[in-house]
Write an enzyme that holds these catalytic residues in place. Structure first.
Site, PDB file in Angstrom:
ATOM      1  N   GLY A 224       0.835  -1.211   0.000  1.00  0.00           N
ATOM      2  CA  GLY A 224       0.000   0.000   0.000  1.00  0.00           C
ATOM      3  C   GLY A 224       0.860   1.248   0.000  1.00  0.00           C
ATOM      4  O   GLY A 224       0.616   2.195   0.748  1.00  0.00           O
TER       5      GLY A 224
ATOM      6  N   ASN B 268       1.375   3.506  -2.358  1.00  0.00           N
ATOM      7  CA  ASN B 268       1.075   4.585  -3.301  1.00  0.00           C
ATOM      8  C   ASN B 268       0.479   5.831  -2.648  1.00  0.00           C
ATOM      9  O   ASN B 268       0.427   6.889  -3.272  1.00  0.00           O
ATOM     10  CB  ASN B 268       0.133   4.087  -4.399  1.00  0.00           C
ATOM     11  CG  ASN B 268      -1.153   3.493  -3.855  1.00  0.00           C
ATOM     12  OD1 ASN B 268      -1.121   2.453  -3.210  1.00  0.00           O
ATOM     13  ND2 ASN B 268      -2.269   4.153  -4.087  1.00  0.00           N
TER      14      ASN B 268
ATOM     15  N   ILE C 258       0.063   6.612   4.634  1.00  0.00           N
ATOM     16  CA  ILE C 258       1.183   6.212   5.486  1.00  0.00           C
ATOM     17  C   ILE C 258       2.215   5.399   4.679  1.00  0.00           C
ATOM     18  O   ILE C 258       3.429   5.551   4.867  1.00  0.00           O
ATOM     19  CB  ILE C 258       0.674   5.356   6.686  1.00  0.00           C
ATOM     20  CG1 ILE C 258      -0.407   6.119   7.491  1.00  0.00           C
ATOM     21  CG2 ILE C 258       1.833   4.931   7.587  1.00  0.00           C
ATOM     22  CD1 ILE C 258       0.024   7.412   8.118  1.00  0.00           C
ATOM     23  N   GLY C 259       1.737   4.572   3.775  1.00  0.00           N
ATOM     24  CA  GLY C 259       2.646   3.741   2.964  1.00  0.00           C
ATOM     25  C   GLY C 259       3.523   4.590   2.056  1.00  0.00           C
ATOM     26  O   GLY C 259       4.720   4.324   1.885  1.00  0.00           O
TER      27      GLY C 259
ATOM     28  N   SER D 157      -3.521  -0.218  15.101  1.00  0.00           N
ATOM     29  CA  SER D 157      -4.311   1.007  15.213  1.00  0.00           C
ATOM     30  C   SER D 157      -4.795   1.163  16.648  1.00  0.00           C
ATOM     31  O   SER D 157      -4.914   0.176  17.385  1.00  0.00           O
ATOM     32  CB  SER D 157      -5.525   0.872  14.284  1.00  0.00           C
ATOM     33  OG  SER D 157      -6.483   1.853  14.570  1.00  0.00           O
TER      34      SER D 157
ATOM     35  N   TYR E 187     -13.156  -3.927  11.697  1.00  0.00           N
ATOM     36  CA  TYR E 187     -11.892  -3.186  11.547  1.00  0.00           C
ATOM     37  C   TYR E 187     -11.051  -3.398  12.811  1.00  0.00           C
ATOM     38  O   TYR E 187      -9.859  -3.718  12.736  1.00  0.00           O
ATOM     39  CB  TYR E 187     -12.155  -1.689  11.318  1.00  0.00           C
ATOM     40  CG  TYR E 187     -10.852  -0.907  11.162  1.00  0.00           C
ATOM     41  CD1 TYR E 187     -10.005  -1.148  10.077  1.00  0.00           C
ATOM     42  CD2 TYR E 187     -10.450   0.045  12.107  1.00  0.00           C
ATOM     43  CE1 TYR E 187      -8.797  -0.464   9.940  1.00  0.00           C
ATOM     44  CE2 TYR E 187      -9.248   0.739  11.973  1.00  0.00           C
ATOM     45  CZ  TYR E 187      -8.428   0.472  10.881  1.00  0.00           C
ATOM     46  OH  TYR E 187      -7.230   1.140  10.744  1.00  0.00           O
TER      47      TYR E 187
END
Ligand SMILES: NC(=O)c1ccc[n+]([C@@H]2O[C@H](COP(=O)([O-])OP(=O)(O)OC[C@H]3O[C@@H](n4cnc5c(N)ncnc54)[C@H](OP(=O)(O)O)[C@@H]3O)[C@@H](O)[C@H]2O)c1
Length: 313
Positions: free
Chosen positions: A21, A23, A26-27, A150, A175
């Protein structure tokens, strides 16, 4: 206080990392930070055109950045397997694996493997990816696996009788469950690696509340209020990536640390070692989740309890 910052990281030329991830959010900032200290980063993304734009943007500010794109859909176990196979065919070592990609509070959806989407993309995909990459991680000196959790890990529990929403679905609870699973995994993996004598450690990180695309599935009222409230308890994605970057780069860490923001309730601030909910440290839960995860993704990390090497497939 003397907080960790990227400027404290040593030059890491010659090291190679995978960021899932990469793009956006945080990535993206993690990729940029790693590239700025000389790490070659494999940007593992599900949309290569978005990844190419992100790569070009990073190259504008860091022209010497070593970046390569590879396709992966964490919500597909076959995509994870082919990514790992392609990576191992191309590279003979891996220094840092950042299990970052994620979705939050998605409407109910089952993946092609019959898994609930948040559990699949956030947790099961990364569980399998890490296992498949252990043979290359093992070839690097003090390699690291960093998994994103998280604050939401505190909202819920692991519901073993409803792991994939067979008995009902609550997007917030799922989640929370997926992020608690990521944290339990990070701690338990480190224990296993140490016990089996690997020169490798596992860490966890969380970005507090950071301004990214993650909030796209929040309820309408929350989206309406967020422009007013967010500035008070959130930080930029660049700051939000610092806990991950510290877990990747700080040579003084020992393994199994959880890094998050220093501020009140860990919403924002400098990257410090933080504590997590008791559920994340429950040994029985960790063992049960690990066993079930191996069955669900159909991959066994270690051939038997005494075997010090990971399965090579
Ligand atoms: N932002 C926060 O406040 C916050 C707080 C706590 C934890 N986190 C964690 O931080 C991590 C990064 O989130 P973010 O805030 O940067 O969110 P984001 O801006 O929405 O970025 C998420 C990234 O994950 C990718 N992704 C989603 N599903 C994927 C899949 N099936 N396969 C491959 N890639 C996939 C997205 O790709 P696309 O661009 O193609 O969608 C994107 O690159 C997540 O693990 C999240 O749980 C964030």
């Amino acid at each position: 206080m003397n907080f960790w910052s990227l400027s404290k990281a040593k030059n890491k030329e010659g090291k190679i990392a995978i960021v899932t991830g990469a793009n956006v959010g945080i990535g993206y900032e993690t990729t940029k930070g790693l590239a700025s200290v000389g790490v070659k980063v494999i940007m593992a993304c599900r949309d290569l055109s978005k990844a190419e734009s992100a790569k070009q943007k990073i190259l504008q500010s860091i022209p010497e950045a070593l970046l390569e794109l590879m396709e992966i859909d964490l919500a597909s176990l076959s995509s994870v397997r082919s990514f790992a196979k392609d990576y191992k065919a191309k590279f003979d070592k891996l220094d840092i694996l950042v299990n970052n990609a994620g979705v939050m509070m998605t409407p109910f959806q089952k993946t092609e493997d019959g898994l609930e989407l948040q559990m699949a993309a956030n947790y099961f995909g990364h569980f399998l990816l890490t296992g498949l990459l252990i043979p290359v991680l093992e070839k690097s000196f003090r390699s690291r696996v960093v998994s994103l959790s998280s604050l939401a890990h505190r909202w819920g529990d692991i519901h073993f009788d409803n792991l994939n929403a067979e008995k009902g679905y609550d997007r917030r609870q799922f989640y929370a469950q997926s992020k608690l699973a990521c944290l339990i995994f990070a701690y338990h993996l480190d224990k296993k690696l140490v016990k089996k004598g690997y020169d490798m450690h596992s860490y966890a990180a969380h970005p507090g509340v950071s301004k990214t695309n993650l909030m796209r599935n929040l309820p309408k009222w929350a989206k309406f209020l967020s422009p007013v409230l967010m500035p008070f308890f959130s930080q930029s994605a660049e700051k939000g990536a610092l806990p991950t970057l510290r877990a990747c780069l700080d040579d003084t860490l020992n393994g199994a640390e959880y890094i998050g923001p220093s501020g009140k309730k860990q919403y924002k601030g400098h990257p410090v070692i933080v504590d997590s909910d008791y559920n994340s440290k429950d040994k029985h839960k960790a063992k049960k989740l690990w066993k079930l995860s191996e069955e669900i993704v159909n991959f066994k990390y270690f051939k038997n309890n005494d075997e010090p090497k990971a399965q090579a497939s």
